[in-house]
Motif scaffolding. Structure first.
Motif, PDB file in Angstrom:
ATOM      1  N   GLU A  49       5.812   3.306   2.156  1.00 46.01           N
ATOM      2  CA  GLU A  49       4.937   2.233   1.674  1.00 46.01           C
ATOM      3  C   GLU A  49       4.686   1.241   2.811  1.00 46.01           C
ATOM      4  O   GLU A  49       5.578   0.952   3.596  1.00 46.01           O
ATOM      5  CB  GLU A  49       5.604   1.519   0.489  1.00 46.01           C
ATOM      6  N   ARG A 102      -5.500   5.363  10.830  1.00 42.74           N
ATOM      7  CA  ARG A 102      -5.140   6.427   9.902  1.00 42.74           C
ATOM      8  C   ARG A 102      -3.916   7.214  10.356  1.00 42.74           C
ATOM      9  O   ARG A 102      -2.997   7.485   9.585  1.00 42.74           O
ATOM     10  CB  ARG A 102      -6.323   7.369   9.710  1.00 42.74           C
ATOM     11  N   LEU A 136       6.957  15.496   7.785  1.00 42.87           N
ATOM     12  CA  LEU A 136       6.796  16.149   6.503  1.00 42.87           C
ATOM     13  C   LEU A 136       7.565  17.461   6.443  1.00 42.87           C
ATOM     14  O   LEU A 136       8.209  17.787   5.453  1.00 42.87           O
ATOM     15  CB  LEU A 136       5.315  16.396   6.252  1.00 42.87           C
ATOM     16  N   PRO A 153      -3.135  11.232   1.194  1.00 45.12           N
ATOM     17  CA  PRO A 153      -3.664  11.952   2.346  1.00 45.12           C
ATOM     18  C   PRO A 153      -4.419  13.197   1.893  1.00 45.12           C
ATOM     19  O   PRO A 153      -4.062  13.819   0.892  1.00 45.12           O
ATOM     20  CB  PRO A 153      -2.409  12.329   3.130  1.00 45.12           C
ATOM     21  N   VAL A 186      -0.781   5.720   9.389  1.00 42.80           N
ATOM     22  CA  VAL A 186      -0.546   5.565   7.944  1.00 42.80           C
ATOM     23  C   VAL A 186      -0.075   6.872   7.328  1.00 42.80           C
ATOM     24  O   VAL A 186       0.899   6.931   6.586  1.00 42.80           O
ATOM     25  CB  VAL A 186      -1.853   5.130   7.234  1.00 42.80           C
ATOM     26  N   VAL A 187      -0.809   7.924   7.658  1.00 45.90           N
ATOM     27  CA  VAL A 187      -0.560   9.214   7.029  1.00 45.90           C
ATOM     28  C   VAL A 187       0.660   9.863   7.671  1.00 45.90           C
ATOM     29  O   VAL A 187       0.816   9.828   8.878  1.00 45.90           O
ATOM     30  CB  VAL A 187      -1.820  10.101   7.196  1.00 45.90           C
ATOM     31  N   PRO A 188       1.546  10.392   6.853  1.00 43.70           N
ATOM     32  CA  PRO A 188       2.784  10.968   7.390  1.00 43.70           C
ATOM     33  C   PRO A 188       2.512  12.054   8.434  1.00 43.70           C
ATOM     34  O   PRO A 188       1.624  12.879   8.266  1.00 43.70           O
ATOM     35  CB  PRO A 188       3.455  11.568   6.161  1.00 43.70           C
ATOM     36  N   TYR A 201      -1.839  17.331   5.581  1.00 43.27           N
ATOM     37  CA  TYR A 201      -0.488  17.855   5.380  1.00 43.27           C
ATOM     38  C   TYR A 201      -0.302  19.170   6.129  1.00 43.27           C
ATOM     39  O   TYR A 201       0.802  19.594   6.387  1.00 43.27           O
ATOM     40  CB  TYR A 201      -0.240  18.136   3.897  1.00 43.27           C
ATOM     41  N   LEU A 240       0.857  -1.172   0.000  1.00 45.00           N
ATOM     42  CA  LEU A 240       0.000   0.000   0.000  1.00 45.00           C
ATOM     43  C   LEU A 240       0.906   1.238   0.000  1.00 45.00           C
ATOM     44  O   LEU A 240       1.390   1.648   1.052  1.00 45.00           O
ATOM     45  CB  LEU A 240      -0.864  -0.028   1.267  1.00 45.00           C
ATOM     46  N   PRO A 241       1.161   1.799  -1.162  1.00 39.89           N
ATOM     47  CA  PRO A 241       2.001   3.001  -1.194  1.00 39.89           C
ATOM     48  C   PRO A 241       1.254   4.177  -0.560  1.00 39.89           C
ATOM     49  O   PRO A 241       0.033   4.245  -0.648  1.00 39.89           O
ATOM     50  CB  PRO A 241       2.213   3.254  -2.691  1.00 39.89           C
ATOM     51  N   VAL A 242       2.001   5.058   0.086  1.00 42.03           N
ATOM     52  CA  VAL A 242       1.407   6.229   0.718  1.00 42.03           C
ATOM     53  C   VAL A 242       2.095   7.458   0.146  1.00 42.03           C
ATOM     54  O   VAL A 242       3.323   7.582   0.247  1.00 42.03           O
ATOM     55  CB  VAL A 242       1.621   6.198   2.247  1.00 42.03           C
ATOM     56  N   ILE A 243       1.325   8.320  -0.487  1.00 42.81           N
ATOM     57  CA  ILE A 243       1.925   9.517  -1.060  1.00 42.81           C
ATOM     58  C   ILE A 243       2.519  10.360   0.072  1.00 42.81           C
ATOM     59  O   ILE A 243       1.830  10.688   1.036  1.00 42.81           O
ATOM     60  CB  ILE A 243       0.857  10.351  -1.814  1.00 42.81           C
ATOM     61  N   GLY A 244       3.780  10.658  -0.036  1.00 37.11           N
ATOM     62  CA  GLY A 244       4.428  11.470   0.996  1.00 37.11           C
ATOM     63  C   GLY A 244       4.801  10.687   2.239  1.00 37.11           C
ATOM     64  O   GLY A 244       5.243  11.267   3.229  1.00 37.11           O
ATOM     65  N   HIS A 247      -0.594  -3.115  -6.262  1.00 38.86           N
ATOM     66  CA  HIS A 247      -0.773  -2.592  -4.912  1.00 38.86           C
ATOM     67  C   HIS A 247      -2.230  -2.745  -4.539  1.00 38.86           C
ATOM     68  O   HIS A 247      -3.109  -2.818  -5.401  1.00 38.86           O
ATOM     69  CB  HIS A 247      -0.403  -1.114  -4.859  1.00 38.86           C
ATOM     70  N   LEU A 248      -2.506  -2.770  -3.234  1.00 36.63           N
ATOM     71  CA  LEU A 248      -3.893  -2.812  -2.772  1.00 36.63           C
ATOM     72  C   LEU A 248      -4.611  -1.547  -3.221  1.00 36.63           C
ATOM     73  O   LEU A 248      -5.736  -1.558  -3.674  1.00 36.63           O
ATOM     74  CB  LEU A 248      -3.936  -2.845  -1.244  1.00 36.63           C
ATOM     75  N   ALA A 249      -3.922  -0.429  -3.033  1.00 38.30           N
ATOM     76  CA  ALA A 249      -4.462   0.888  -3.340  1.00 38.30           C
ATOM     77  C   ALA A 249      -3.317   1.846  -3.080  1.00 38.30           C
ATOM     78  O   ALA A 249      -2.229   1.420  -2.697  1.00 38.30           O
ATOM     79  CB  ALA A 249      -5.630   1.212  -2.431  1.00 38.30           C
ATOM     80  N   THR A 250      -3.541   3.107  -3.315  1.00 38.21           N
ATOM     81  CA  THR A 250      -2.537   4.091  -2.938  1.00 38.21           C
ATOM     82  C   THR A 250      -3.192   5.068  -1.970  1.00 38.21           C
ATOM     83  O   THR A 250      -4.315   5.512  -2.206  1.00 38.21           O
ATOM     84  CB  THR A 250      -2.027   4.835  -4.178  1.00 38.21           C
ATOM     85  N   VAL A 251      -2.503   5.361  -0.881  1.00 33.78           N
ATOM     86  CA  VAL A 251      -3.070   6.286   0.089  1.00 33.78           C
ATOM     87  C   VAL A 251      -2.662   7.700  -0.289  1.00 33.78           C
ATOM     88  O   VAL A 251      -1.478   8.007  -0.389  1.00 33.78           O
ATOM     89  CB  VAL A 251      -2.574   5.980   1.515  1.00 33.78           C
TER      90      VAL A 251
END
Lengths: 119, 837
Positions: free
Chosen positions: A29, A104, A114, B831, A107-109, B836, A22-26, B825-829
């Motif tokens: 993974e 959550r 950041l 945010p 998961v989220v940076p 942010y 599950l890649p996480v933008i920012g 991938h399962l998905a892409t998170v």
């Protein structure tokens, strides 16, 4: 407001004994594991040794063996087992009504991380 | 805290009218709660119970025996009509409550009856989960929840025919068992690979499946229902996502239950998965309580009966303002499960997933079909799975609930209460063995007594292996290994020799024994090997899983289904993982030959996927680096389109056949080494081996193809072909041994196939030909190949037969979409922007 738990889909998408990514933008993974006895765990997809993709390792019991240099990592604690030392962050997982949820905030940076990256 | 929960307060005055308690739900929880309240303070409440079913309260968990014909409905009634009358409890059966009005403190039933309450108890239980597939509403699709469901199943069973049960959990298997006893042909469809996966581990699930199949049920695991198919307006069958269709005259949906929270939710009571309650079973409204399967307590919902008793006690204590047992409300439950299928003993309790500091004690007795596993943490039992012998289930469960320290009885714990707590000496395994008489049987498989084992040891057998070969004790299933080791220790003291190396820490057997026993006992699946050979871990480790997968693949060509989860990543993704987690891709170039079309396709792939490097390999082909796992199928599709297949550069398998140009071009060439190389590669590609396997063919003794450091090397000479084996480069370079010389290409091919098969059948997993030959000796190889003039032919025939199943390009399948889950991938998170900020 964002829900506390992030729904990442049905349990059936990961066969027992396997893992998915599950890649996480920012962010880092995440590797989501489904053990042979049906439990789900999530770790940052990086071995503490040389950042190997743990999602691609062989899953046995509640540990995974990294495909790069055979480090054995606990899926529960993220810690290297045996004589090796190191630890990878874990992400809390829950399963409800056949769906997988990740916490959550894990998961989220984080804001701090950041900003550090931006600096 | 609510003032009413303080316990030292005097009883409230009784002059006023009894409070009105309305209970929604006439099931096990609702009625039990009322019973508990009556036992504490009979005059306290005027009780009205609403039940959806038109009958008195019965023991729902006994519906399975009713279906199976082992009990009648009358036998499972808990509270008769007389009980309601005698206790002044008003029962409104067959008229479910539709609405809760908390402002007016009333409930409204379906028939329009309005009932006021002072206190309300919700005990709505749970609803069966219906999978949202087409056809789920057809007549003949039933759930397994109440007596009406059982009646429908019994009516169907009278007609005979086919039944499909969707769901291989506790409830589904009990339904299947009942229908099967009633004469229907039953198929169980289970989504997960293991039956009852929430209660059982892989090993126990496998045993259960075997037993049910032996009893005539068809068990389809890993089967996903696509649709329930109609026939003449009624259920006709079930179609699976893989296209299979199973005929059905009745379909039982038993995939799970969910807390029935609808009524509470619409009444404005806080719910998550279940109705949220505190330790006194009070909901978000202090006058509304909830109990049973519909509640969520400290994050847990329960689907079993035992927690319900504890909940009802806590609830009654609270409602009657007493604290009879000194506990502070409900504390949550540790649950145990037993399958109610006659003749099959399955028990599961607690947490059997181990954990970092969790330790497993596993005992398997293949002859009796027994599997026992205890999970310990800090010397306390935290989980147990028992199959085949559940006599000690309750004892283990008791130790688990009491969190008792078991260090003192640990040695004998797995053998059960009688053994562990028996005469003190028995807790020491050596002492227990010493106490056995000489004619006591040690090895049941081979009928070896203690006297014979000791005699064998005194006769010079100083290691486990020596005993195994000397008197056969512990040489079959291995369950008596511990006893034999004890006898060695008792007889020889410190002089016991360490045995041969075991495969890994999961077993006491070495590679050779495992391979031999797979054939002897006809073991055909990894869980079966683990059970029959008494593996000490529930599902092996990263060493033994790939080894067993290979051994089974080699032993049962065409029958054994390759287990992807026991494959190292490279063999699972058919590419080589690199240090940055990307992959390198090597297409096969037969004998090192290529052409413009292939080179163009490779060049196109390099550009299209922005591969940062292409390298000529030592095996005479091209390696494309830096491909992401998501792009692999597309890369393979492009390479396939140019006629190329997987080079297996990633596998414990045939890698390359290196050639020189030979007599076609070279002025020194004696034979067509290139052509022979291509023919050999066509014959051998795709075969799985104990380790990687390289071949080379040199056209003359100058040996430009370096054939004498390959696993199998051919050096062509004027008079024929010299065959060499057991060479490799690597950390420890080893030149080949000369095997023999043959006159024709056909013979060279036949010997190549035979040697490979001998290696495949005899070497240990991850042992290349060089260390294998060093271990067994070249003479052994020669004897195996040449003592019997037919041996080469037979070995080669086995190899060619196995190859008929192996030579399909794994890339082509993946490029066509097979196992796309491995590449996506399962998905892409992503945010949200606020996260942010």
């Amino acid at each position: 407001m964002q829900a506390k738990w992030l729904d990442i889909g049905p349990v059936t998408q990961i066969e027992p004994g396997m893992a998915a990514t599950l890649p996480v933008i920012g962010g880092d993974e995440i590797a989501v594991f489904h053990t042979m006895r049906g439990e789900f765990y999530a770790l940052v997809n990086k071995c503490p040794h040389k950042q190997g993709p743990l999602s691609q390792g062989i899953v046995h019991g509640d540990s995974v063996t990294c495909p790069l240099h055979n480090w054995k990592i606990s899926l529960r604690s993220g810690e290297a087992l045996g004589d090796d030392e190191g630890c990878v962050p874990t992400i809390p997982v829950k399963v409800d009504a056949g769906r997988i949820y990740l916490l959550r905030e894990a998961v989220v940076p984080a804001k701090a991380a950041l900003q550090a990256e931006a600096a | 805290m609510n003032a009413q929960t303080s316990f030292d307060k005097a009883q409230p005055l009784r002059e006023r009218l009894p409070e009105k308690l309305v209970v929604i739900g006439n099931g096990m929880a609702g009625c039990r709660a009322v019973e508990e309240i009556l036992a504490r303070d009979p005059g306290r409440f005027a009780v009205t119970i609403f039940g959806a079913e038109p009958r008195v309260n019965y023991n729902r968990i006994m519906l399975s025996p009713v279906l199976a014909g082992e009990k009648t409905f009358d036998e499972i009634v808990i509270n008769t009509a007389e009980w309601y009358a005698e206790n002044g409890v008003e029962l409104i059966a067959g008229d479910p409550v539709d609405h809760i009005d908390r402002e007016r403190k009333t409930v409204v039933s379906r028939s329009g009856r309005v009932e006021p309450y002072d206190r309300l108890l919700i005990a709505t239980g749970s609803d069966p989960f219906i999978i949202p597939v087409p056809g789920r509403d057809l007549p003949g699709v039933v759930t397994f929840r109440d007596l009406d469901d059982v009646d429908k199943m019994l009516a169907a069973a009278e007609q005979g025919g086919d039944a499909v049960v969707i769901g291989g959990g506790l409830l589904g298997l009990e339904a299947a068992h009942g229908l099967s006893l009633r004469g229907m042909k039953v198929t169980v469809i289970h989504l997960m690979p293991t039956l009852m996966e929430r209660q059982l581990d892989e090993a126990a699930g496998w045993l259960l499946k075997q037993e049910l199949e032996r009893r005539g049920q068809t068990i389809l695991t890993g089967a996903d229902t696509a649709e329930i198919v109609a026939k003449d307006g009624h259920v006709g069958g079930v179609r699976l996502k893989d296209g299979r269709q199973i005929p059905a005259d009745i379909v039982v949906m038993a995939v799970g239950i969910r807390p029935a929270t609808m009524l509470a939710k619409t009444g404005g009571i806080e719910c998550e998965r279940g109705i949220l309650v505190d330790d006194h079973m009070v909901t978000s409204d202090p006058d509304v309580l909830a109990v049973g399967e519909c509640v969520q307590h400290r994050g847990q919902c329960y689907g079993l009966v035992a927690p319900l008793w504890e909940m009802c006690r806590a609830l009654a204590d609270h409602l009657t303002e007493q604290k009879l047992d000194g506990s502070g409300g409900y504390q949550g439950s540790v649950t145990a499960t037993k399958l109610k299928v006659s003749g099959i003993d399955v028990f599961s309790a607690g947490d059997f997933s181990g954990g970092d500091d969790g330790e497993d004690i596993v005992m398997r007795d293949a002859a009796r079909g027994v599997y026992k596993r205890l999970v310990l943490r800090n010397n306390r039992i935290i989980g147990a799975v028992l199959y085949g012998d559940t006599a000690d289930g309750n004892w283990y469960f008791d130790l688990l609930k009491k969190e008792e320290d078991v260090s003192d009885i640990r040695e004998g714990l797995i053998f059960g209460q009688a053994f562990a707590l028996g005469a003190g000496a028995l807790a020491d395994p050596n002492a227990a063995v010493a106490a056995l008489s000489d004619d006591a049987e040690i090895c049941g498989c081979n009928g070896v007594t203690k006297g014979k084992v000791v005699q064998c040891i005194l006769g010079g057998a100083a290691s486990l292996d020596a005993v195994r070969s000397g008197c056969k004790a512990s040489a079959s299933c291995g369950s008596c290994t511990g006893l034999v080791e004890s006898l060695l220790a008792l007889t020889l003291g410190d002089e016991v020799q360490a045995g041969a190396k075991t495969m890994c820490k999961c077993t006491s057997f070495g590679h050779d024994d495992v391979r031999r026993l797979i054939l002897e006992k006809e073991l055909r699946a990894i869980p079966q090997v683990m059970q029959e050979l008494h593996w000490t871990t529930p599902d092996g480790c990263a060493s033994c899983r790939p080894a067993l997968n290979y051994y089974l693949l080699c032993a049962w060509p065409g029958e054994y289904e390759d287990d992807q989860k026991s494959r190292f990543v490279n063999e699972r993704l058919h590419a080589n993982i690199q240090k940055d987690g990307t992959y390198s891709v090597v297409p096969r170039m037969w004998g090192g030959l290529t052409n413009p079309r292939e080179l163009r396709a490779i060049a196109d792939v390099v550009e299209k996927y922005d591969a940062p490097m292409v390298k000529v390999t030592g095996g005479q082909r091209l390696d494309i680096f830096g491909i992401r796992k998501e792009d692999l199928p597309a890369v393979w599709a492009d390479l396939n389109a140019a006629g190329m297949v997987s080079g297996h550069a990633y596998g414990k398998s045939l890698r390359t056949v290196k050639t020189c140009v030979g007599s076609e071009w070279c002025r020194f060439g004696t034979q067509d080494s290139t052509g022979l190389g291509v023919t050999i590669e066509r014959m051998t590609w795709g075969s799985w081996m104990p380790h990687k396997f390289k071949i080379a063919v040199s056209g003359c003794p100058r040996n430009c193809a370096e054939a004498t450091i390959k696993d199998f090397g051919i050096v062509c000479v004027d008079s024929g072909y010299e065959l060499h084996v057991g060479g490799n480069g690597g950390i420890k370079v080893r030149a080949t041994d000369f095997l023999c010389k043959v006159a024709t290409e056909e013979e060279a091919l036949e010997h190549c196939a035979a040697f490979i098969q001998l290696y495949r059948e005899q070497a240990h997993y991850l042992e290349r030909t060089a260390p294998w030959i060093e271990r067994v000796g070249l003479d052994h190889v020669k004897r195996a190949m040449f003592d019997d003039p037919e041996a080469v032919k037979r070995l080669a025939a086995r190899f060619r037969y196995s190859q008929t199943f192996m030579q399909d390009d794994p890339w082509a399948k993946r490029a066509a979409g097979d196992r796309s889950d491995l590449h996506s991938h399962l998905a892409t998170v992503v945010p949200a922007p606020t996260e942010y900020a």
